[in-house]
Design a protein around this motif. Structure first.
Motif, PDB file in Angstrom:
ATOM      1  N   CYS A   5      70.563  36.175  41.267  1.00  0.00           N
ATOM      2  CA  CYS A   5      70.010  37.516  41.484  1.00  0.00           C
ATOM      3  C   CYS A   5      70.828  38.570  40.746  1.00  0.00           C
ATOM      4  O   CYS A   5      70.270  39.479  40.116  1.00  0.00           O
ATOM      5  N   LEU A   6      72.151  38.448  40.831  1.00  0.00           N
ATOM      6  CA  LEU A   6      73.000  39.433  40.158  1.00  0.00           C
ATOM      7  C   LEU A   6      72.802  39.370  38.650  1.00  0.00           C
ATOM      8  O   LEU A   6      72.687  40.417  37.987  1.00  0.00           O
ATOM      9  N   GLY A   7      72.737  38.150  38.098  1.00  0.00           N
ATOM     10  CA  GLY A   7      72.535  38.024  36.659  1.00  0.00           C
ATOM     11  C   GLY A   7      71.225  38.627  36.208  1.00  0.00           C
ATOM     12  O   GLY A   7      71.178  39.393  35.230  1.00  0.00           O
ATOM     13  N   GLY A   8      70.133  38.315  36.918  1.00  0.00           N
ATOM     14  CA  GLY A   8      68.837  38.881  36.565  1.00  0.00           C
ATOM     15  C   GLY A   8      68.790  40.381  36.722  1.00  0.00           C
ATOM     16  O   GLY A   8      68.201  41.098  35.899  1.00  0.00           O
ATOM     17  N   THR A   9      69.451  40.879  37.765  1.00  0.00           N
ATOM     18  CA  THR A   9      69.468  42.324  38.014  1.00  0.00           C
ATOM     19  C   THR A   9      70.215  43.064  36.913  1.00  0.00           C
ATOM     20  O   THR A   9      69.750  44.107  36.418  1.00  0.00           O
ATOM     21  N   LEU A  10      71.371  42.561  36.524  1.00  0.00           N
ATOM     22  CA  LEU A  10      72.158  43.241  35.498  1.00  0.00           C
ATOM     23  C   LEU A  10      71.459  43.211  34.144  1.00  0.00           C
ATOM     24  O   LEU A  10      71.512  44.190  33.382  1.00  0.00           O
ATOM     25  N   SER A  60      63.033  52.235  39.046  1.00  0.00           N
ATOM     26  CA  SER A  60      62.963  53.413  39.907  1.00  0.00           C
ATOM     27  C   SER A  60      64.366  53.836  40.337  1.00  0.00           C
ATOM     28  O   SER A  60      65.335  53.086  40.201  1.00  0.00           O
ATOM     29  N   SER A  61      64.485  55.043  40.876  1.00  0.00           N
ATOM     30  CA  SER A  61      65.790  55.513  41.358  1.00  0.00           C
ATOM     31  C   SER A  61      66.261  54.641  42.519  1.00  0.00           C
ATOM     32  O   SER A  61      67.469  54.399  42.668  1.00  0.00           O
ATOM     33  N   VAL A  85      71.041  48.466  42.452  1.00  0.00           N
ATOM     34  CA  VAL A  85      71.830  47.773  41.422  1.00  0.00           C
ATOM     35  C   VAL A  85      73.289  48.206  41.529  1.00  0.00           C
ATOM     36  O   VAL A  85      74.214  47.371  41.446  1.00  0.00           O
ATOM     37  N   ALA A  86      73.509  49.498  41.725  1.00  0.00           N
ATOM     38  CA  ALA A  86      74.877  49.995  41.876  1.00  0.00           C
ATOM     39  C   ALA A  86      75.521  49.430  43.135  1.00  0.00           C
ATOM     40  O   ALA A  86      76.711  49.057  43.133  1.00  0.00           O
ATOM     41  N   PHE A  87      74.762  49.355  44.237  1.00  0.00           N
ATOM     42  CA  PHE A  87      75.286  48.764  45.474  1.00  0.00           C
ATOM     43  C   PHE A  87      75.700  47.312  45.245  1.00  0.00           C
ATOM     44  O   PHE A  87      76.771  46.877  45.681  1.00  0.00           O
ATOM     45  N   ALA A  88      74.827  46.544  44.596  1.00  0.00           N
ATOM     46  CA  ALA A  88      75.108  45.122  44.369  1.00  0.00           C
ATOM     47  C   ALA A  88      76.339  44.949  43.478  1.00  0.00           C
ATOM     48  O   ALA A  88      77.175  44.061  43.720  1.00  0.00           O
ATOM     49  N   ALA A  89      76.465  45.783  42.459  1.00  0.00           N
ATOM     50  CA  ALA A  89      77.627  45.688  41.569  1.00  0.00           C
ATOM     51  C   ALA A  89      78.920  46.019  42.312  1.00  0.00           C
ATOM     52  O   ALA A  89      79.939  45.333  42.146  1.00  0.00           O
ATOM     53  N   ALA A  90      78.871  47.051  43.157  1.00  0.00           N
ATOM     54  CA  ALA A  90      80.057  47.412  43.939  1.00  0.00           C
ATOM     55  C   ALA A  90      80.425  46.307  44.921  1.00  0.00           C
ATOM     56  O   ALA A  90      81.604  45.966  45.084  1.00  0.00           O
ATOM     57  N   ALA A 108      72.734  41.653  46.718  1.00  0.00           N
ATOM     58  CA  ALA A 108      72.272  41.054  45.465  1.00  0.00           C
ATOM     59  C   ALA A 108      70.799  40.683  45.563  1.00  0.00           C
ATOM     60  O   ALA A 108      70.019  40.899  44.623  1.00  0.00           O
ATOM     61  N   LEU A 109      70.402  40.133  46.707  1.00  0.00           N
ATOM     62  CA  LEU A 109      68.995  39.787  46.910  1.00  0.00           C
ATOM     63  C   LEU A 109      68.120  41.032  46.905  1.00  0.00           C
ATOM     64  O   LEU A 109      67.043  41.060  46.277  1.00  0.00           O
ATOM     65  N   LEU A 110      68.567  42.086  47.581  1.00  0.00           N
ATOM     66  CA  LEU A 110      67.793  43.326  47.630  1.00  0.00           C
ATOM     67  C   LEU A 110      67.664  43.965  46.243  1.00  0.00           C
ATOM     68  O   LEU A 110      66.594  44.472  45.886  1.00  0.00           O
ATOM     69  N   ALA A 111      68.735  43.949  45.483  1.00  0.00           N
ATOM     70  CA  ALA A 111      68.684  44.536  44.141  1.00  0.00           C
ATOM     71  C   ALA A 111      67.687  43.782  43.267  1.00  0.00           C
ATOM     72  O   ALA A 111      66.902  44.394  42.523  1.00  0.00           O
TER      73      ALA A 111
END
Length: 481
Positions: free
Chosen positions: A267-272, A283-284, A290-295, A314-317
């Protein structure tokens, strides 16, 4: 809430119930402390003393850092068997976690919210294992996700309330403030100005909860010890040899990341990738997630235990990215193929997650100090102090025999802050940097008895001590008459 979403909540929650049923004992030693403390809470009330930890800052300056968690746990732990009842209480909080995720997904307009709920049991064995422990982070995670929901909705009053409740429920309520800072920064790029109200509300709620806490000002001292001194020792360089922290504070390795958190890694890889190449189409809401998952990933890299925040975020992002980028239009063979491939991956990681967690749960040893604690309870007058060399022994001793006093538990920093020399003495003996001297231990801690696990019995043998009780897991020795 729509029926298929409710059904997904039931299915995801049932996975946690199944995992809880695999063993009769609790997972993680600290779980035994929380179960026993919750059972004693009605008679203890709001006492500021904790006589069970004679060498801890808790002894004269106790603060229940998880007051609301223990208050929730207490009705379940009255009567017996406590272990089974504590497991039920933990499962109830697992249902709350999935329910909060459902509210967040539906309330923020995610597409196919039921799908993402069904993937909660696929978040990896490290996350699932943490979520079935009887510990306060099982309440902290849904509180943080509820705070994330209100951050996305920009509802300051609700954030103030969540922050206040957080301060009475968990030792690190500032986690909410940290993610509110991430939201303020991420949102400022969309709004063209600093979005300060949600951050201010979160901060004020947490601060008010700490100041208006029943244990004030003890709670502030404990917050400093746990969140500044402990994390400085965990994340800094060097440190005193007496500060041997739990393995959960260790940083995660790449191998652990990929094997124990496979779906969050995907999930993190696809999101980034989406954030880099399709940012303008997001969207905002998605950019904030995405910022939450990265932090959360940065925190997870620092301490593996923080997978509890990283995995759901990560799942939510990824769900937010998919909701934004999945094209509208008629069904085509390419879409069918893509959905089939994603479903196959989902089923695969779900099976791996549940299988790995099952192995980890079944392989986790049961309590080892029940026999030794039972002997102490029957043969040693109540109220005496019993020496134990490892601070990790305390939760089981406290659970099986709350009639006696012990030295230190849950974290060595609690003893180090109170008396560094005594903490060094215990750790030096345990680590074989100095011999075990029965007279020294008995005099220093005003104790007649020592309890050790099997792996440390060689220390007692070297001191020519003879056990007054011994089983396959531990032994009790007399230090002096």
């Amino acid at each position: 809430m729509r029926p298929h979403v409710l059904l997904a909540v039931v299915v995801a929650s049932s996975a946690f119930a199944w995992l809880q049923s695999l063993t009769p004992h609790l997972l993680d030693d600290d779980s035994y402390y929380h179960a026993r403390y919750a059972q004693l809470l009605p008679e203890r009330g709001l006492s500021r003393e904790f006589e069970w930890a004679q060498e801890s800052v808790w002894r004269d300056g106790f603060s229940d850092k998880e007051l609301l968690y223990h208050a929730f746990l207490a009705p379940f732990c009255r009567g017996g068997p406590i272990e089974a009842r504590a497991k039920v209480a933990t499962w109830v909080l697992n249902v709350v976690l999935v329910g909060v995720l459902a509210v967040l997904l539906v309330g923020n307009g995610f597409r196919a919210p039921w799908l993402w709920l069904l993937l909660v049991p696929a978040l990896g064995n490290h996350f699932l294992f943490r979520m079935i422990e009887v510990r306060a982070h099982v309440l902290s995670v849904p509180l943080l996700l509820l705070g994330i929901h209100f951050l996305l909705k920009r509802r300051p009053l609700a954030l103030w309330i969540v922050g206040f409740v957080y301060s009475w429920s968990y030792a690190a309520p500032h986690v909410l403030v940290g993610f509110a800072c991430v939201h303020a920064i991420a949102s400022s790029f969309d709004d063209g100005r600093f979005v300060w109200r949600p951050l201010a509300a979160s901060t004020m709620g947490v601060f008010a909860g700490l100041v208006l806490h029943p244990y004030f000002p003890n709670d502030l001292r404990l917050w400093w010890v746990q969140n500044v001194l402990v994390l400085s020792a965990a994340w800094g360089s060097g440190g005193d040899a007496a500060i041997r922290l739990g393995e959960e504070f260790s940083p995660v390795t790449m191998r652990e990341f990929l094997l124990t958190a496979t779906l969050p890694a995907l999930c993190l890889g696809g999101t980034l990738l989406a954030a880099v190449f399709r940012r303008r189409e997001l969207s905002s809401r998605t950019r904030s997630l995405v910022a939450f998952a990265a932090a959360a990933f940065v925190l997870y890299c620092l301490s593996a235990k923080l997978v509890e925040y990283f995995a759901p975020l990560a799942l939510l992002a990824f769900a937010a990215v998919a909701s934004d980028l999945w094209p509208e239009g008629p069904t085509t063979w390419r879409r069918v193929l893509a959905v089939g491939l994603l479903c196959a991956i989902g089923v695969g990681v779900l099976g791996k997650s549940l299988s790995d967690t099952r192995k980890a749960v079944l392989g986790y040893p049961g309590p080892e100090l029940g026999g030794a604690a039972g002997w102490l309870r029957q043969n040693v007058p109540p109220g005496e102090t019993v020496v134990h060399l490892d601070w990790g022994d305390f939760p089981e001793l406290f659970y099986f025999d709350p009639t006696h006093r012990y030295l230190i538990g849950l974290d060595p920093m609690f003893a180090f802050v109170r008396n560094p020399s005594r903490m060094r003495l215990l750790e030096d003996i345990r680590a074989r940097r100095r011999p075990l001297d029965p007279a020294e231990l008995g005099w220093t801690f005003d104790s007649r008895y020592l309890v050790v696990r099997r792996r440390l019995m060689g220390l007692a043998d070297d001191a020519l001590l003879t056990p007054v009780y011994e089983d396959g897991a531990a032994a009790v020795y007399r230090l002096r008459d």
